[in-house]
Design a protein around this motif. Structure first.
Motif, PDB file in Angstrom:
ATOM      1  N   ALA A  17     111.519 -12.717 126.207  1.00 26.13           N
ATOM      2  CA  ALA A  17     111.894 -12.029 127.037  1.00 26.13           C
ATOM      3  C   ALA A  17     111.663 -12.389 128.496  1.00 26.13           C
ATOM      4  N   GLN A  18     110.867 -13.130 128.819  1.00 28.19           N
ATOM      5  CA  GLN A  18     110.448 -13.485 130.036  1.00 28.19           C
ATOM      6  C   GLN A  18     109.617 -14.957 130.080  1.00 28.19           C
ATOM      7  N   GLY A  19     109.084 -15.254 131.373  1.00 24.72           N
ATOM      8  CA  GLY A  19     108.624 -16.349 131.382  1.00 24.72           C
ATOM      9  C   GLY A  19     109.273 -17.696 130.762  1.00 24.72           C
ATOM     10  N   LEU A  38     113.393 -13.173 119.370  1.00 24.80           N
ATOM     11  CA  LEU A  38     112.511 -12.092 118.845  1.00 24.80           C
ATOM     12  C   LEU A  38     111.293 -11.697 120.009  1.00 24.80           C
ATOM     13  N   GLU A  39     111.292 -10.416 120.286  1.00 25.00           N
ATOM     14  CA  GLU A  39     110.358  -9.839 121.395  1.00 25.00           C
ATOM     15  C   GLU A  39     109.864  -8.527 121.143  1.00 25.00           C
ATOM     16  N   ARG A  40     108.798  -8.011 121.487  1.00 29.64           N
ATOM     17  CA  ARG A  40     108.204  -6.676 121.494  1.00 29.64           C
ATOM     18  C   ARG A  40     108.786  -5.742 122.717  1.00 29.64           C
ATOM     19  N   ASN A  90     108.011 -21.147 118.048  1.00 27.62           N
ATOM     20  CA  ASN A  90     106.908 -20.257 118.127  1.00 27.62           C
ATOM     21  C   ASN A  90     106.206 -20.122 119.550  1.00 27.62           C
ATOM     22  N   ASN A  91     106.835 -19.462 120.129  1.00 25.66           N
ATOM     23  CA  ASN A  91     106.335 -19.240 121.667  1.00 25.66           C
ATOM     24  C   ASN A  91     105.553 -18.050 122.404  1.00 25.66           C
ATOM     25  N   ALA A  92     105.616 -17.208 121.603  1.00 27.85           N
ATOM     26  CA  ALA A  92     104.905 -15.727 122.008  1.00 27.85           C
ATOM     27  C   ALA A  92     103.633 -16.064 122.179  1.00 27.85           C
ATOM     28  N   ALA A 155      88.615 -17.326 123.127  1.00 26.30           N
ATOM     29  CA  ALA A 155      89.469 -16.971 121.949  1.00 26.30           C
ATOM     30  C   ALA A 155      90.898 -17.824 122.345  1.00 26.30           C
ATOM     31  N   TYR A 156      91.432 -17.717 123.704  1.00 23.98           N
ATOM     32  CA  TYR A 156      92.852 -18.262 123.804  1.00 23.98           C
ATOM     33  C   TYR A 156      92.877 -19.646 123.497  1.00 23.98           C
ATOM     34  N   GLY A 157      91.784 -20.489 124.152  1.00 20.68           N
ATOM     35  CA  GLY A 157      91.732 -21.762 123.931  1.00 20.68           C
ATOM     36  C   GLY A 157      91.748 -22.272 122.395  1.00 20.68           C
ATOM     37  N   PRO A 186     101.571 -27.344 127.264  1.00 17.52           N
ATOM     38  CA  PRO A 186     101.671 -27.267 128.684  1.00 17.52           C
ATOM     39  C   PRO A 186     100.629 -27.067 129.463  1.00 17.52           C
ATOM     40  N   ALA A 187     100.184 -27.272 130.629  1.00 20.09           N
ATOM     41  CA  ALA A 187      99.090 -26.905 131.596  1.00 20.09           C
ATOM     42  C   ALA A 187      99.833 -25.662 132.195  1.00 20.09           C
ATOM     43  N   MET A 188      99.467 -25.469 133.478  1.00 22.31           N
ATOM     44  CA  MET A 188     100.036 -24.193 134.119  1.00 22.31           C
ATOM     45  C   MET A 188     101.689 -24.241 134.458  1.00 22.31           C
ATOM     46  N   ILE A 189     102.263 -23.120 134.131  1.00 19.73           N
ATOM     47  CA  ILE A 189     103.842 -23.018 134.238  1.00 19.73           C
ATOM     48  C   ILE A 189     104.043 -21.757 135.107  1.00 19.73           C
ATOM     49  N   ASP A 190     105.107 -21.867 135.831  1.00 26.03           N
ATOM     50  CA  ASP A 190     105.363 -20.896 136.841  1.00 26.03           C
ATOM     51  C   ASP A 190     105.978 -19.609 136.157  1.00 26.03           C
ATOM     52  N   THR A 191     105.128 -18.721 135.233  1.00 28.25           N
ATOM     53  CA  THR A 191     105.523 -17.788 134.688  1.00 28.25           C
ATOM     54  C   THR A 191     104.611 -16.528 135.049  1.00 28.25           C
ATOM     55  N   PRO A 192     105.050 -15.206 134.461  1.00 27.44           N
ATOM     56  CA  PRO A 192     104.303 -14.039 134.799  1.00 27.44           C
ATOM     57  C   PRO A 192     102.740 -14.083 134.294  1.00 27.44           C
TER      58      PRO A 192
HETATM   59  N1  LIG Z   1     102.254 -19.817 131.582  1.00 30.62           N
HETATM   60  C1  LIG Z   1     101.450 -21.016 131.374  1.00 30.62           C
HETATM   61  O1  LIG Z   1     100.823 -21.194 132.464  1.00 30.62           O
HETATM   62  C2  LIG Z   1     101.301 -21.399 130.154  1.00 30.62           C
HETATM   63  C3  LIG Z   1     100.212 -22.608 130.052  1.00 30.62           C
HETATM   64  C4  LIG Z   1     100.166 -23.224 128.737  1.00 30.62           C
HETATM   65  C5  LIG Z   1     100.780 -22.463 127.945  1.00 30.62           C
HETATM   66  N2  LIG Z   1     101.685 -21.610 127.725  1.00 30.62           N
HETATM   67  C6  LIG Z   1     101.965 -21.007 126.564  1.00 30.62           C
HETATM   68  O2  LIG Z   1     103.368 -21.057 126.540  1.00 30.62           O
HETATM   69  C7  LIG Z   1     103.950 -19.788 125.847  1.00 30.62           C
HETATM   70  C8  LIG Z   1     104.619 -18.692 126.812  1.00 30.62           C
HETATM   71  O3  LIG Z   1     103.939 -18.507 127.822  1.00 30.62           O
HETATM   72  P1  LIG Z   1     104.364 -17.653 129.003  1.00 30.62           P
HETATM   73  O4  LIG Z   1     103.491 -17.803 130.243  1.00 30.62           O
HETATM   74  O5  LIG Z   1     105.958 -17.662 129.165  1.00 30.62           O
HETATM   75  O6  LIG Z   1     103.633 -16.243 128.635  1.00 30.62           O
HETATM   76  P2  LIG Z   1     104.258 -14.706 129.213  1.00 30.62           P
HETATM   77  O7  LIG Z   1     103.105 -13.903 128.765  1.00 30.62           O
HETATM   78  O8  LIG Z   1     104.793 -14.771 130.390  1.00 30.62           O
HETATM   79  O9  LIG Z   1     105.481 -14.309 128.066  1.00 30.62           O
HETATM   80  C9  LIG Z   1     105.262 -14.048 126.767  1.00 30.62           C
HETATM   81  C10 LIG Z   1     106.148 -13.254 126.009  1.00 30.62           C
HETATM   82  O10 LIG Z   1     105.782 -13.076 124.662  1.00 30.62           O
HETATM   83  C11 LIG Z   1     105.832 -11.694 124.367  1.00 30.62           C
HETATM   84  N3  LIG Z   1     104.729 -11.324 123.680  1.00 30.62           N
HETATM   85  C12 LIG Z   1     103.398 -11.326 123.610  1.00 30.62           C
HETATM   86  N4  LIG Z   1     102.819 -10.633 122.686  1.00 30.62           N
HETATM   87  C13 LIG Z   1     103.971 -10.397 121.659  1.00 30.62           C
HETATM   88  C14 LIG Z   1     103.662  -9.687 120.358  1.00 30.62           C
HETATM   89  N5  LIG Z   1     102.615  -9.168 120.043  1.00 30.62           N
HETATM   90  N6  LIG Z   1     105.103  -9.315 119.635  1.00 30.62           N
HETATM   91  C15 LIG Z   1     106.223  -9.912 120.225  1.00 30.62           C
HETATM   92  N7  LIG Z   1     106.443 -10.365 121.515  1.00 30.62           N
HETATM   93  C16 LIG Z   1     104.966 -10.687 122.113  1.00 30.62           C
HETATM   94  C17 LIG Z   1     105.584 -10.850 125.718  1.00 30.62           C
HETATM   95  O11 LIG Z   1     106.269  -9.716 125.785  1.00 30.62           O
HETATM   96  C18 LIG Z   1     106.500 -11.989 126.459  1.00 30.62           C
HETATM   97  O12 LIG Z   1     107.696 -11.576 126.903  1.00 30.62           O
HETATM   98  C19 LIG Z   1     102.758 -19.196 125.311  1.00 30.62           C
HETATM   99  O13 LIG Z   1     102.461 -19.799 124.189  1.00 30.62           O
HETATM  100  C20 LIG Z   1     101.514 -19.836 126.032  1.00 30.62           C
HETATM  101  O14 LIG Z   1     100.399 -19.624 125.658  1.00 30.62           O
HETATM  102  C21 LIG Z   1     101.870 -21.005 128.909  1.00 30.62           C
END
Ligand SMILES: NC(=O)c1ccc[n+]([C@@H]2O[C@H](COP(=O)([O-])OP(=O)(O)OC[C@H]3O[C@@H](n4cnc5c(N)ncnc54)[C@H](O)[C@@H]3O)[C@@H](O)[C@H]2O)c1
Length: 248
Positions: A17-19, A38-40, A90-92, A155-157, A186-192
């Motif tokens: 849904a986002q990011g 697929l999204e919550r 597998n992104n969530a 826990a995340y790492g 990835p390292a940091m991505i411009d997402t929420p």
């Molecule tokens: N943003 C970063 O800087 C960054 C860096 C490294 C890795 N990542 C990885 O990239 C991926 C995407 O990250 P992002 O920044 O877009 O995250 P985000 O938090 O912006 O978006 C995550 C999405 O997953 C959904 N989600 C979370 N829990 C859920 C659940 N239980 N069931 C269904 N949907 C669920 C959220 O509703 C949201 O739409 C993740 O795996 C994250 O670990 C992100």
């Protein structure tokens, strides 16, 4: 568009849904693929799909919370009844900045339920069907946090290190079935997820990136599309998309 041979293929993307997930939906849709998103957060997910594919021909939204394995398996059955899945992304993820001193058992379990348990069981379900068709592409989103220690996010790492290990297990298991499994780190991505970090902390982290900025979601999505390409000799790999923040 990478012209990755994905036109007409079906891609299942979690956390759409986002990011980064929304960028993945856009990127695979632009390649001509069918996308199961697929999204919550059903409201945001439907809004994204309606904006990209008003007729609902090539994007289907599926509502499920990945913490709930039965609901996730039911969601996958819905997708499979629509179209067989060729590509799973597998992104969530469940973000968590708690240090090893702060993390509670509840938060630890929730992070692992989304970031690792759901990835394992959804991948196993999808891969079972891919094996029967002798073809599949699986891309898992990990993080630099799974490759090198960070001050926060115990826990995340650890869950992301598990994602990298799990991808290799599936890659080895499925290599004889025409299925590739790869990881993006990835390292940091411009997402929420990143915009929730305090500005001064973000500036400090950005200063450590040799390319001098954080990634756009599109830059990471392009790597996922490449790894899902029809023609590929890449499996069991981890692609670092980190602006040089970790060179190995
Ligand atoms: N943003 C970063 O800087 C960054 C860096 C490294 C890795 N990542 C990885 O990239 C991926 C995407 O990250 P992002 O920044 O877009 O995250 P985000 O938090 O912006 O978006 C995550 C999405 O997953 C959904 N989600 C979370 N829990 C859920 C659940 N239980 N069931 C269904 N949907 C669920 C959220 O509703 C949201 O739409 C993740 O795996 C994250 O670990 C992100």
């Amino acid at each position: 568009m990478l012209d990755a041979g994905l036109a007409g293929r079906t891609v299942l993307i979690t956390g759409s849904a986002q990011g980064l997930g929304a960028a993945l939906v856009r990127a695979f849709h632009a390649e001509g693929a069918y996308v199961a998103a697929l999204e919550r957060d059903d409201v945001a997910n439907r809004a994204l799909a309606a904006g990209l594919d008003p007729g609902g021909k090539r994007i289907r939204t599926v509502h499920a919370d990945l913490r709930d394995l039965a609901a996730t398996e039911e969601a996958y059955r819905t997708v499979r009844a629509w179209r067989p899945v060729d590509v799973l992304v597998n992104n969530a993820a469940r973000p968590s900045a708690a240090s090893l001193w702060e993390i509670t058992p509840e938060e630890w379990d929730e992070v692992f339920a989304v970031n690792l348990r759901a990835v394992f069981f959804l991948t196993r379900a999808v891969a079972g069907d891919m094996r029967e068709r002798g073809h599949g592409r699986i891309v898992n989103m990990a993080s630099i946090a799974g490759q090198t220690p960070r001050p926060t996010g115990a826990a995340y790492g650890t869950s992301k290190a598990g994602t990298i290990a799990l991808s290799r297990v599936f890659a080895a298991e499925l290599a004889g079935d025409g299925i590739t499994v790869n990881t993006v780190a990835p390292a940091m991505i411009d997402t929420p997820m990143v915009r929730s970090v305090a500005p001064e902390a973000l500036a400090g982290l950005t200063a450590q990136v040799p390319l001098g900025r954080i990634a756009t979601p599109q830059e990471v999505a392009r790597v996922a599309v490449f790894l899902a390409s029809e023609e590929t000799f890449v499996t069991g790999a981890t692609y670092d998309v980190n602006g040089g923040a970790l060179m190995r």
